[in-house]
Scaffold this motif. Structure first.
Motif, short mmCIF file in Angstrom:
data_model
loop_
_atom_site.label_atom_id
_atom_site.label_comp_id
_atom_site.label_asym_id
_atom_site.label_seq_id
_atom_site.Cartn_x
_atom_site.Cartn_y
_atom_site.Cartn_z
N PHE A 127 -11.76 -1.65 17.05
CA PHE A 127 -11.65 -1.10 15.76
C PHE A 127 -12.64 0.31 15.63
CE2 PHE A 127 -13.45 -0.79 11.56
CZ PHE A 127 -12.25 -0.74 10.71
N ASP A 131 -10.00 3.40 15.25
CA ASP A 131 -10.08 3.62 13.69
C ASP A 131 -11.27 4.63 13.25
OD1 ASP A 131 -8.16 1.53 14.21
OD2 ASP A 131 -8.40 1.05 11.98
N SER A 156 -5.96 -3.96 14.93
CA SER A 156 -5.21 -4.17 13.90
C SER A 156 -5.91 -5.77 13.23
CB SER A 156 -3.69 -4.49 14.12
OG SER A 156 -2.97 -4.87 12.98
N ARG A 159 -8.97 -4.61 11.48
CA ARG A 159 -8.50 -3.85 10.21
C ARG A 159 -8.25 -4.64 9.09
NH1 ARG A 159 -4.51 -1.42 12.13
NH2 ARG A 159 -5.83 -0.01 13.53
#
Length: 294
Positions: A127, A131, A156, A159
């Motif tokens: 992440f 991200d 994911s 997230r």
């Protein structure tokens, strides 16, 4: 051979970026500095002649170091999770500057650091690198011995944890956020009158026995009494930030990125009527913490 050794000046150009990566991975400024220093020791001995993107390569070096630190942390499961919130462990290690650490936590978001601390090391790495720093999954995968597709799934899943469940459908969520933000600002600023103005005259504050600590929970009432107590907690407020707590707006205190205490508020048109201060680890573990939308 020496022409392929990374110059100190080139590493220093990326130090701020690498520290930002390490801090989000570890949640502790002193540990982040340790990780960056270890990255320099490794990089200074490496042949970088075939490295096209030095910044990207250094980012993965720091990521691998942080991953190992996180794995080591989980195996011993941090004694700091069990100390009382009044202990000196609230201060950064190695004599670090608590104000610098607090400012950094604010810039990242205390709630985000809390949620990141609940993730498995591989999830956190996927992440943070993807991200937050746009590292592609095919570069992250080898660090955690996963395929790019599996790495994408880990990011994911992380997230979803960061966002949490959809907040309760309540029209006053925005008002809750405004009141809680104002409470935190008044506490940090030592503004007694501003605090009193936010509290219902008959507000009730309940603190569990791990907050002070005391043999039994502490219950106090009245806006002036509660405000005086908040004035005594300005040090804790440095490491505190707004968060979604089970779908409602509250405050989370997380020195060095580890959740120690939360304040859950009941807000009505007449102000804050109840404050529940929780430091009991079992209760904290049962609260879903998520990041508030900006």
């Amino acid at each position: 051979m020496t022409e392929h050794i990374l110059a100190a000046e080139r590493f220093e150009a990326d130090r701020a970026h690498l520290r930002a990566v390490a801090y989000r991975m570890l949640g502790s400024l002193s540990e982040a500095e340790d990780a960056v220093q270890e990255a320099w020791l490794r990089a200074s001995r490496a042949d970088v002649g075939d490295v096209g993107n030095v910044t990207g390569w250094l980012t993965t070096v720091v990521g691998r170091i942080c991953l190992n630190m996180l794995r080591s942390r989980r195996t011993r499961r941090e004694e700091t999770l069990h100390v009382q919130v009044t202990d000196p462990a609230l201060r950064p290690r190695d004599g670090g500057d608590p104000e610098e650490e607090a400012l950094l936590a604010d810039s990242v978001g205390v709630a985000l650091l809390v949620v990141l601390d609940t993730l498995a090391p591989a999830e956190r790495l996927a992440f943070v690198l993807h991200d937050m720093f746009a590292v592609p999954f095919d570069a992250i995968g080898p660090l955690i011995e996963r395929t790019p597709a599996t790495t994408r799934q880990l990011a994911s899943r992380a997230r979803r944890r960061v966002k949490g469940a959809a907040p309760a459908a309540t029209p006053d969520l925005t008002r809750q956020r405004a009141v809680v933000d104002a409470f935190l600002a008044a506490t940090r600023g030592g503004d007694f009158d501003a605090l009193v103005s936010l509290l219902h005259p008959d507000v009730v504050l309940t603190a569990d026995r791990f907050v002070v600590p005391t043999p039994e929970p502490v219950v106090v009432s009245g806006s002036h009494t509660v405000a005086k107590g908040a004035m005594a907690a300005t040090g804790r407020a440095l490491f505190t930030g707004p968060a979604l707590l089970d779908g409602g707006v509250g405050l989370a205190m997380a020195p060095q990125g580890r959740l120690r205490l939360v304040l859950a508020f009941t807000v009505t048109e007449d102000g804050i009527t109840e404050i529940d201060v929780i430091a009991d680890r079992e209760r904290l573990d049962g609260i879903e913490v998520a990041v508030l939308d900006a």
